[in-house]
Structure formats: C-alpha cells, structure tokens
Write a protein that holds these residues in place. Structure first.
Motif, mmCIF file in Angstrom:
data_model
loop_
_atom_site.group_PDB
_atom_site.id
_atom_site.type_symbol
_atom_site.label_atom_id
_atom_site.label_comp_id
_atom_site.label_asym_id
_atom_site.label_seq_id
_atom_site.Cartn_x
_atom_site.Cartn_y
_atom_site.Cartn_z
ATOM 1 N N SER A 14 0.824 -1.213 0.000
ATOM 2 C CA SER A 14 0.000 0.000 0.000
ATOM 3 C C SER A 14 0.855 1.258 0.000
ATOM 4 C CB SER A 14 -0.924 0.022 1.221
ATOM 5 O OG SER A 14 -1.834 -1.037 1.166
ATOM 6 N N LEU A 15 1.896 1.256 0.810
ATOM 7 C CA LEU A 15 2.798 2.411 0.885
ATOM 8 C C LEU A 15 3.508 2.633 -0.446
ATOM 9 C CD1 LEU A 15 3.600 4.376 3.166
ATOM 10 C CD2 LEU A 15 5.566 2.925 3.581
ATOM 11 N N LEU A 16 3.992 1.557 -1.051
ATOM 12 C CA LEU A 16 4.685 1.661 -2.334
ATOM 13 C C LEU A 16 3.731 2.092 -3.441
ATOM 14 C CD1 LEU A 16 7.341 1.349 -3.866
ATOM 15 C CD2 LEU A 16 6.765 -1.070 -4.204
ATOM 16 N N ALA A 17 2.521 1.571 -3.431
ATOM 17 C CA ALA A 17 1.539 1.959 -4.449
ATOM 18 C C ALA A 17 1.221 3.450 -4.351
ATOM 19 C CB ALA A 17 0.272 1.122 -4.307
ATOM 20 N N ARG A 18 1.091 3.951 -3.131
ATOM 21 C CA ARG A 18 0.827 5.386 -2.958
ATOM 22 C C ARG A 18 2.020 6.222 -3.407
ATOM 23 N NH1 ARG A 18 -2.109 9.432 -3.832
ATOM 24 N NH2 ARG A 18 -1.844 11.148 -2.399
ATOM 25 N N ALA A 19 3.219 5.773 -3.051
ATOM 26 C CA ALA A 19 4.429 6.485 -3.475
ATOM 27 C C ALA A 19 4.524 6.504 -4.999
ATOM 28 C CB ALA A 19 5.663 5.827 -2.868
ATOM 29 N N LEU A 20 4.170 5.407 -5.638
ATOM 30 C CA LEU A 20 4.219 5.339 -7.101
ATOM 31 C C LEU A 20 3.197 6.286 -7.719
ATOM 32 C CD1 LEU A 20 5.404 4.107 -9.654
ATOM 33 C CD2 LEU A 20 3.795 2.194 -9.397
ATOM 34 N N THR A 21 2.014 6.350 -7.144
ATOM 35 C CA THR A 21 0.990 7.277 -7.639
ATOM 36 C C THR A 21 1.483 8.717 -7.560
ATOM 37 O OG1 THR A 21 -0.797 5.784 -7.013
ATOM 38 C CG2 THR A 21 -1.374 8.104 -7.283
ATOM 39 N N LEU A 22 2.095 9.083 -6.449
ATOM 40 C CA LEU A 22 2.637 10.437 -6.295
ATOM 41 C C LEU A 22 3.792 10.693 -7.258
ATOM 42 C CD1 LEU A 22 2.610 10.634 -2.396
ATOM 43 C CD2 LEU A 22 1.072 11.840 -3.973
ATOM 44 N N ALA A 23 4.665 9.703 -7.415
ATOM 45 C CA ALA A 23 5.833 9.865 -8.284
ATOM 46 C C ALA A 23 5.431 9.992 -9.749
ATOM 47 C CB ALA A 23 6.786 8.682 -8.093
ATOM 48 N N LYS A 24 4.372 9.310 -10.156
ATOM 49 C CA LYS A 24 3.907 9.386 -11.551
ATOM 50 C C LYS A 24 3.467 10.801 -11.910
ATOM 51 C CE LYS A 24 2.422 4.620 -12.250
ATOM 52 N NZ LYS A 24 1.262 3.723 -12.482
ATOM 53 N N GLN A 25 3.005 11.564 -10.934
ATOM 54 C CA GLN A 25 2.604 12.948 -11.186
ATOM 55 C C GLN A 25 3.807 13.816 -11.536
ATOM 56 O OE1 GLN A 25 0.417 14.128 -7.690
ATOM 57 N NE2 GLN A 25 -1.218 12.672 -8.098
ATOM 58 N N GLU A 26 4.967 13.479 -10.987
ATOM 59 C CA GLU A 26 6.189 14.234 -11.253
ATOM 60 C C GLU A 26 6.956 13.698 -12.447
ATOM 61 O OE1 GLU A 26 8.906 15.061 -8.017
ATOM 62 O OE2 GLU A 26 7.223 14.827 -6.635
ATOM 63 N N SER A 27 6.880 12.400 -12.653
ATOM 64 C CA SER A 27 7.671 11.770 -13.698
ATOM 65 C C SER A 27 6.794 10.834 -14.528
ATOM 66 C CB SER A 27 8.837 10.994 -13.071
ATOM 67 O OG SER A 27 9.610 10.386 -14.073
ATOM 68 N N PRO A 28 6.285 11.323 -15.647
ATOM 69 C CA PRO A 28 5.427 10.496 -16.491
ATOM 70 C C PRO A 28 6.099 9.208 -16.973
ATOM 71 C CG PRO A 28 5.299 12.790 -17.166
ATOM 72 C CD PRO A 28 6.407 12.687 -16.153
#
Length: 102
Positions: free
Chosen positions: A20-34
């Motif tokens: 869950s933590l990694l999935a949330r981090a990935l969601t946030l990171a995708k906003q910065e890095s397509p």
C-alpha cells in the motif's frame, strides 16, 4: 533500493502495508515523472516496468516512499531503516535531506 526497503518494511508493517505504501508512493511519483507510467506494484510488493526509460526516474519514487515512511513511522525510524539498507550513504547526505524537509 525498493527491494531492500521492502524486506525491512514488510517485517515492520506486513506485506500488505508495504504494498500500500509503495503503491501510494508510485501514484505520487507518476505525477512528477510520467516515465513511471509504465510501472506497477505487483501483489508481492515488487515493482514491474514495461520500459527501461523509467529506471532513471526511480529516484523520484524512492523520495516519495521515504517521505511517506517519515509520515507514517517517523523520521528517526525511517532514517535508521534507510541507513540499514543504504550502507554507503554518507551521514552528511542524511543531514542535508533532513534539514531540507523542515
């Protein structure tokens, strides 16, 4: 780095907690890095990428993961876990990152 943190955090929060933590981090990171758009979190908490371009954006993901760790388990424990898995991280780097977050 994610795999090393996965071992420590799975012990602390369980497999579902880490995923869950990694999935949330990935969601946030995708906003910065397509380029991370092709990445996904597998059921076991591992990461899978459909292209090699996103490899260079992994640091964005790690930054968000560490930020979420600080939020949920605290700065002290997070820094201890990061130091345990990133053995060659100089102390000065930890202090610089710590100071910038204030």
């Amino acid at each position: 780095m994610c795999n090393k943190l996965r071992r420590s955090l799975t012990t602390l929060a369980g497999a579902a907690g880490f995923r869950s933590l990694l999935a949330r981090a990935l969601t946030l990171a995708k906003q910065e890095s397509p380029a991370l758009g092709a990445w996904q979190v597998n059921a076991d908490g591992s990461l899978e990428s459909q292209n090699g371009e996103a490899e260079q954006s992994g640091s964005v993901l790690i930054a968000h993961l560490i930020g979420l760790m600080i939020t949920f388990i605290g700065e002290s424990l997070t820094l201890r876990l990061v130091n345990d898995v990133w053995l060659d991280l100089p102390d000065s780097e930890v202090k610089v990152e710590k100071d910038e977050s204030k």
